[in-house]
Design a protein around this motif. Sequence first.
Motif, PDB file in Angstrom:
ATOM      1  N   LEU A 434       0.835  -1.205   0.000  1.00 41.76           N
ATOM      2  CA  LEU A 434       0.000   0.000   0.000  1.00 41.76           C
ATOM      3  C   LEU A 434       0.872   1.258   0.000  1.00 41.76           C
ATOM      4  O   LEU A 434       0.596   2.213  -0.746  1.00 41.76           O
ATOM      5  N   LEU A 435       1.924   1.262   0.822  1.00 44.88           N
ATOM      6  CA  LEU A 435       2.810   2.419   0.883  1.00 44.88           C
ATOM      7  C   LEU A 435       3.505   2.647  -0.456  1.00 44.88           C
ATOM      8  O   LEU A 435       3.650   3.792  -0.914  1.00 44.88           O
ATOM      9  N   ILE A 436       3.901   1.557  -1.097  1.00 40.65           N
ATOM     10  CA  ILE A 436       4.567   1.673  -2.398  1.00 40.65           C
ATOM     11  C   ILE A 436       3.613   2.255  -3.435  1.00 40.65           C
ATOM     12  O   ILE A 436       3.988   3.118  -4.236  1.00 40.65           O
ATOM     13  N   SER A 437       2.358   1.781  -3.416  1.00 46.66           N
ATOM     14  CA  SER A 437       1.379   2.288  -4.391  1.00 46.66           C
ATOM     15  C   SER A 437       1.086   3.768  -4.168  1.00 46.66           C
ATOM     16  O   SER A 437       0.900   4.524  -5.117  1.00 46.66           O
ATOM     17  N   HIS A 438       1.067   4.203  -2.905  1.00 47.79           N
ATOM     18  CA  HIS A 438       0.844   5.623  -2.603  1.00 47.79           C
ATOM     19  C   HIS A 438       2.082   6.451  -2.953  1.00 47.79           C
ATOM     20  O   HIS A 438       1.961   7.643  -3.274  1.00 47.79           O
ATOM     21  N   ARG A 439       3.232   5.826  -2.885  1.00 46.71           N
ATOM     22  CA  ARG A 439       4.463   6.554  -3.159  1.00 46.71           C
ATOM     23  C   ARG A 439       4.630   6.826  -4.653  1.00 46.71           C
ATOM     24  O   ARG A 439       5.334   7.772  -5.041  1.00 46.71           O
ATOM     25  N   LYS A 440       4.011   6.041  -5.483  1.00 43.25           N
ATOM     26  CA  LYS A 440       4.103   6.220  -6.930  1.00 43.25           C
ATOM     27  C   LYS A 440       2.721   6.513  -7.507  1.00 43.25           C
ATOM     28  O   LYS A 440       2.074   5.640  -8.101  1.00 43.25           O
TER      29      LYS A 440
END
Length: 574
Positions: A434-440
């Motif tokens: 989830l954090l990765i998807s929000h980061r990109k």
Amino acid sequence: MRALDKIQGSDLMQGAIKLVTTGRYGKKLLISDVNAAVIVTLMLIPQSLAYALVAGLPPEAGLYASILPLIAYAMFGTSAALAVGPVAIISLLTANTLMPLATAGSEEYMQMALLLAAMVGAMYFIMGVFRLGFITQLLSYPVMKGFITSSSLLIIIGQIKPLTGISMSRGNLVERLHTLDISTFHSVSSLMGITAMIILFWSRSKSGIAFTNKVFGQFGTLSRRLLPMVLILVAALLSGLLDLSAMGLETVGALPKGLPSLQMPIFDLALMSQLLLPAFIITLIGMTESIAVAQTLGAVKRQRISPNRELLGLGAANIAAGFSGGFPVTGGMARSVVNADAGAETPIAGALTAIFLSLGILFLTPWLAYIPIPVLAATIIVAVSQLLEFPSMAKLVRMNRIDGGISWLTALLVLVWEVEAGLLVGVVASVIALLISHRKPYIAELGLIPNTERFKNVNHAETQTLANTLFLRIDESLTYLNAGVIEQAFLQRVAENEQLENLVIVASGIHNLDASGANMLKRFSQEMDSASINLYLTDVKVPLAKKLAAYGVFNERPELLNQPTIELYKKLQS
């Protein structure tokens, strides 16, 4: 409209009591609740006995966990249909928690089960009082699918010994298969257990459903639901009449007479520290399953379900289990659906189920002793097999490789490592994803569709664009997770357009803004001023506009903020 349709949420039990005291709880409501209570009781007796064995406890613990918890939930819960009691996954978690600490079935083990139930109940209460039901969102759909599937497989494998006599140690899949001892195979147990299992699986097949519908007509569904109880009764009769226990067939055996006595769990701080994390996991799994079932059935019956009040109800149920010889409980899907379909209209149905089960314990205890353990194992295998989701997990990989990978990772670790550890790793993996998807975040360059006032990604449709002007839409909130990434993406777009004069950020997809995001916008605005580029923010929603004002973004130049994109396009075009 029925009288109870006007009563919703936490007023449901009070409303049911009011109907009784005012004489409006008539024959129709009583018949519906009694009918549901009788059917659920007949399901609950074999399930309670079986799931107690899964939990490593004496069979009577399952019955005890199905009396006072039902009444306690009815007093605090908000669902008329939710049937609270022992369930397969929670029973497995109970066993995995306690077996490393004590010998299964021992007095020490049973005391630990009481303490665990009380701790789970306390956690439910804390979450309900402080409105922490949102914590269940930590358990994503892929994690739950992988966890439930692999846990169900472990439960099924764990029934090989009571079904056939083939012994194996408890533990993960590798440990169980490594200690498999075929020499302990018992033919009589296998014959009875496998026969019961085949009949139960057949009853769920197309031919079985067609046959029961043809024979029993409108009662075909009811006959299939009561078939496990019928098989258990037949098996108990055969066991008693033929004295099969003398041939080595394991039975439930003599149960304590009378209702459970109230007892205080032993509160040992050192033990409680060991049980703290497992109790939290049991609470998390239980609340996720129970609230989902309650909300689904509430939607069907048009009753509002309060998640936080549900937590209080489940807390009361588990504390009641901890003080009455039980173990952790939650709302079960199968029983709850049957309860709703059978016509449960008020929480009185749950109280009646507890009464009928108490009568069964008082008067049927001698007969329950003849129930063969292999038949109980067969009912567990058939019931839990419905929770296996390997085909849908494979489909999930095709739909989304990250979600599918998390689901399979969780399942694999639960099987070959530990149940709790596998679940926690799955939760961590889903949070990282989830954090990765929000980061990109997704950033789209927009253009105007000819002869319309609609904008679309220039790579997905034929659009019109303005010279020296760039329209960019962000489909993500601006937070500390992605503010730097978004700023770099903007700067790269600016560097690629040397003649750029106007940069328009279309904010229709921005739902939230934190201090990091606001600071980035301020800094980027200054960078654009230094480069003599006009920066605009369009289609700003009211909540976002309030946050921009609070952080002081564009306060000095409000004309650059919150214009409709189409109007700004026309102004720049002219």
